[in-house]
Design an enzyme around this catalytic site. Structure first.
Site, PDB file in Angstrom:
ATOM      1  N   SER A   1       3.182  -2.374  10.145  1.00 33.31           N
ATOM      2  CA  SER A   1       4.630  -2.488  10.350  1.00 33.31           C
ATOM      3  C   SER A   1       5.189  -3.876  10.032  1.00 33.31           C
ATOM      4  O   SER A   1       6.099  -4.361  10.696  1.00 33.31           O
ATOM      5  CB  SER A   1       5.006  -2.072  11.783  1.00 33.31           C
ATOM      6  OG  SER A   1       4.609  -0.738  12.016  1.00 33.31           O
TER       7      SER A   1
ATOM      8  N   GLU B   1      -5.688  -5.028  10.246  1.00 32.77           N
ATOM      9  CA  GLU B   1      -4.671  -4.013  10.492  1.00 32.77           C
ATOM     10  C   GLU B   1      -4.965  -3.295  11.803  1.00 32.77           C
ATOM     11  O   GLU B   1      -5.751  -2.339  11.836  1.00 32.77           O
ATOM     12  CB  GLU B   1      -4.669  -2.984   9.356  1.00 32.77           C
ATOM     13  CG  GLU B   1      -4.311  -3.563   8.003  1.00 32.77           C
ATOM     14  CD  GLU B   1      -3.632  -2.530   7.120  1.00 32.77           C
ATOM     15  OE1 GLU B   1      -2.541  -2.815   6.652  1.00 32.77           O
ATOM     16  OE2 GLU B   1      -4.192  -1.435   6.933  1.00 32.77           O
TER      17      GLU B   1
ATOM     18  N   HIS C   1      -9.452   1.348   4.551  1.00 34.33           N
ATOM     19  CA  HIS C   1      -8.204   1.503   5.293  1.00 34.33           C
ATOM     20  C   HIS C   1      -8.441   2.465   6.458  1.00 34.33           C
ATOM     21  O   HIS C   1      -9.197   3.421   6.330  1.00 34.33           O
ATOM     22  CB  HIS C   1      -7.112   2.036   4.366  1.00 34.33           C
ATOM     23  CG  HIS C   1      -5.764   1.990   5.004  1.00 34.33           C
ATOM     24  ND1 HIS C   1      -5.341   2.949   5.890  1.00 34.33           N
ATOM     25  CD2 HIS C   1      -4.768   1.079   4.926  1.00 34.33           C
ATOM     26  CE1 HIS C   1      -4.126   2.628   6.324  1.00 34.33           C
ATOM     27  NE2 HIS C   1      -3.755   1.499   5.745  1.00 34.33           N
TER      28      HIS C   1
ATOM     29  N   GLY D   1       2.802  -1.247   4.141  1.00 33.63           N
ATOM     30  CA  GLY D   1       2.955   0.171   3.795  1.00 33.63           C
ATOM     31  C   GLY D   1       4.418   0.511   3.576  1.00 33.63           C
ATOM     32  O   GLY D   1       4.974   0.306   2.498  1.00 33.63           O
ATOM     33  N   GLY D   2       5.056   1.011   4.635  1.00 30.85           N
ATOM     34  CA  GLY D   2       6.439   1.500   4.556  1.00 30.85           C
ATOM     35  C   GLY D   2       7.393   0.602   3.789  1.00 30.85           C
ATOM     36  O   GLY D   2       8.111   1.066   2.894  1.00 30.85           O
TER      37      GLY D   2
ATOM     38  N   GLU E   1      -6.776   4.820   7.599  1.00 25.38           N
ATOM     39  CA  GLU E   1      -6.518   6.240   7.288  1.00 25.38           C
ATOM     40  C   GLU E   1      -7.708   6.851   6.555  1.00 25.38           C
ATOM     41  O   GLU E   1      -8.037   8.021   6.750  1.00 25.38           O
ATOM     42  CB  GLU E   1      -5.228   6.359   6.458  1.00 25.38           C
ATOM     43  CG  GLU E   1      -4.000   6.134   7.321  1.00 25.38           C
ATOM     44  CD  GLU E   1      -2.800   5.553   6.594  1.00 25.38           C
ATOM     45  OE1 GLU E   1      -2.759   5.606   5.353  1.00 25.38           O
ATOM     46  OE2 GLU E   1      -1.902   5.029   7.280  1.00 25.38           O
TER      47      GLU E   1
ATOM     48  N   GLY F   1       2.312   2.031  10.669  1.00 23.64           N
ATOM     49  CA  GLY F   1       3.312   3.091  10.532  1.00 23.64           C
ATOM     50  C   GLY F   1       3.974   3.475  11.847  1.00 23.64           C
ATOM     51  O   GLY F   1       4.654   4.493  11.931  1.00 23.64           O
TER      52      GLY F   1
ATOM     53  N   ASN G   1       0.874  -1.180   0.000  1.00 20.46           N
ATOM     54  CA  ASN G   1       0.000   0.000   0.000  1.00 20.46           C
ATOM     55  C   ASN G   1       0.907   1.224   0.000  1.00 20.46           C
ATOM     56  O   ASN G   1       1.491   1.568   1.023  1.00 20.46           O
ATOM     57  CB  ASN G   1      -0.877  -0.037   1.272  1.00 20.46           C
ATOM     58  CG  ASN G   1      -1.717   1.223   1.409  1.00 20.46           C
ATOM     59  OD1 ASN G   1      -1.820   2.024   0.484  1.00 20.46           O
ATOM     60  ND2 ASN G   1      -2.323   1.406   2.577  1.00 20.46           N
ATOM     61  N   TRP G   2       1.012   1.836  -1.152  1.00 19.86           N
ATOM     62  CA  TRP G   2       1.941   2.969  -1.266  1.00 19.86           C
ATOM     63  C   TRP G   2       1.404   4.249  -0.639  1.00 19.86           C
ATOM     64  O   TRP G   2       2.129   5.220  -0.504  1.00 19.86           O
ATOM     65  CB  TRP G   2       2.274   3.203  -2.748  1.00 19.86           C
ATOM     66  CG  TRP G   2       3.413   2.353  -3.227  1.00 19.86           C
ATOM     67  CD1 TRP G   2       4.026   1.335  -2.536  1.00 19.86           C
ATOM     68  CD2 TRP G   2       4.083   2.445  -4.487  1.00 19.86           C
ATOM     69  NE1 TRP G   2       5.028   0.787  -3.302  1.00 19.86           N
ATOM     70  CE2 TRP G   2       5.091   1.449  -4.500  1.00 19.86           C
ATOM     71  CE3 TRP G   2       3.928   3.263  -5.611  1.00 19.86           C
ATOM     72  CZ2 TRP G   2       5.946   1.272  -5.598  1.00 19.86           C
ATOM     73  CZ3 TRP G   2       4.781   3.070  -6.695  1.00 19.86           C
ATOM     74  CH2 TRP G   2       5.775   2.088  -6.683  1.00 19.86           C
ATOM     75  N   LYS G   3       0.122   4.281  -0.339  1.00 20.71           N
ATOM     76  CA  LYS G   3      -0.486   5.501   0.219  1.00 20.71           C
ATOM     77  C   LYS G   3      -0.170   6.684  -0.714  1.00 20.71           C
ATOM     78  O   LYS G   3      -0.106   6.483  -1.922  1.00 20.71           O
ATOM     79  CB  LYS G   3      -0.003   5.727   1.655  1.00 20.71           C
ATOM     80  CG  LYS G   3      -0.113   4.440   2.483  1.00 20.71           C
ATOM     81  CD  LYS G   3       0.123   4.619   3.934  1.00 20.71           C
ATOM     82  CE  LYS G   3      -0.018   3.259   4.628  1.00 20.71           C
ATOM     83  NZ  LYS G   3       0.032   3.330   6.070  1.00 20.71           N
TER      84      LYS G   3
HETATM   85  P1  PGA Z   1       2.754   0.079   7.514  1.00 18.76           P
HETATM   86  O1  PGA Z   1       1.332   0.345   6.831  1.00 18.76           O
HETATM   87  O2  PGA Z   1       3.269  -1.226   6.968  1.00 18.76           O
HETATM   88  O3  PGA Z   1       3.611   1.243   7.119  1.00 18.76           O
HETATM   89  O4  PGA Z   1       2.527   0.003   8.987  1.00 18.76           O
HETATM   90  C1  PGA Z   1       0.420  -0.691   6.643  1.00 18.76           C
HETATM   91  C2  PGA Z   1      -0.860  -0.147   6.067  1.00 18.76           C
HETATM   92  O5  PGA Z   1      -1.258   0.965   6.437  1.00 18.76           O
HETATM   93  O6  PGA Z   1      -1.506  -0.803   5.231  1.00 18.76           O
END
Ligand code: PGA
Length: 260
Positions: A217, A171, A99, A238-239, A101, A177, A13-15
């Protein structure tokens, strides 16, 4: 993971990260690093604007390009939004829905998540439906009830046939994050619970076929331990998905765990 019954999926997930040029640079860097044989289902959910660029740049390397959200209406006066048909027309298969966010910053609710899930299914897309508890909710010990509610609302009105096309991502909001990962036991316990909820609503056959991913994470250090858990069928990352070497290694790790 249980390869016999379900797909292993490593989804990035590149956001809101990477320009079109950076997307091309990523693709060029990751290509030589990818396993030569098909390892698992690998997906990168990039910003909608860069979907076509990513598809072209990643052509031939077994990473499919997904989206991060969609609108539940088919078309109309919804400035800035993207419909399921638009994604389908581009050849997109996977779309992240709900998600945390999106829920926190853009007012998505369990009810709109449900509408989006139904819209995605109607267009033939595969939703990656996110559910997860906050730290407060976990401290109160209500995470299982909350997750059952989030999940049941998200898949309300979904037929057994369509449930086979849904991917769930657990999640925990406190792990996204933050560098704080749920322990593999914590993640397994919740993913097992999610599967039990699906079994209760549908049946054992449907439940055992649904891929349930862990997100929060996940990285090259903790992935193997998480993926070894029987009810964790992949990751939403994500990251670590922004770094070509790390994302390629995550795909490799999932292949190793599968072959063990
Ligand atoms: P993260 O993000 O791996 O940076 O914690 C995961 C996500 O939000 O899908």
């Amino acid at each position: 993971m249980n390869r016999k019954y379900r797909k292993t999926i490593i989804a990035g997930n590149w956001k809101m990260n990477k320009t079109a040029s950076e997307t091309v640079a990523f693709a060029n860097e990751i290509k030589p690093l990818l396993p030569k044989t098909r390892a698992c289902e690998a997906v990168l959910c990039v910003p909608a604007l860069n979907i076509t660029t990513a598809q072209k740049a990643l052509k031939g390397c077994r990473i499919s390009v997904g989206a991060q959200t969609l609108h539940y209406e088919k078309s109309g006066a919804f400035t800035g939004e993207i419909s399921a048909d638009m994604l389908d027309d581009l050849g997109v298969k996977y779309v992240i829905i709900g998600h945390s966010e999106r829920r926190e910053y853009y007012g998505e609710t369990d009810a709109t998540v449900n509408r989006k899930v139904l819209a995605a299914l109607a267009a033939g897309l595969t939703p990656i439906v996110c559910v997860g508890e906050s730290l407060d909710q976990r401290m109160l010990g209500v995470e299982k009830e909350l997750l059952a509610y989030q999940l049941m609302t998200a898949i309300s009105g979904v037929s057994a046939e369509d449930m086979k096309r849904i991917v769930i991502a657990y999640e925990p909001v406190w792990a996204i994050g933050t560098g704080k990962t749920a322990t593999s036991e914590q993640a397994q316990e919740v993913c097992e619970h999610i599967r039990a909820c699906i079994r209760k609503k549908y049946d054992a056959r449907i439940a055992r076929g649904v891929s349930i991913l862990y997100g929060g994470s996940m990285n090259v250090k903790n992935a193997a331990e998480l993926l070894k858990m029987p009810d964790i069928d992949g990751g939403l990352i994500g990251g670590a998905s922004l770094k070509p070497a790390d994302f390629a290694q995550l795909i490799e790790i999932s292949a190793q765990v599968e072959n063990e």
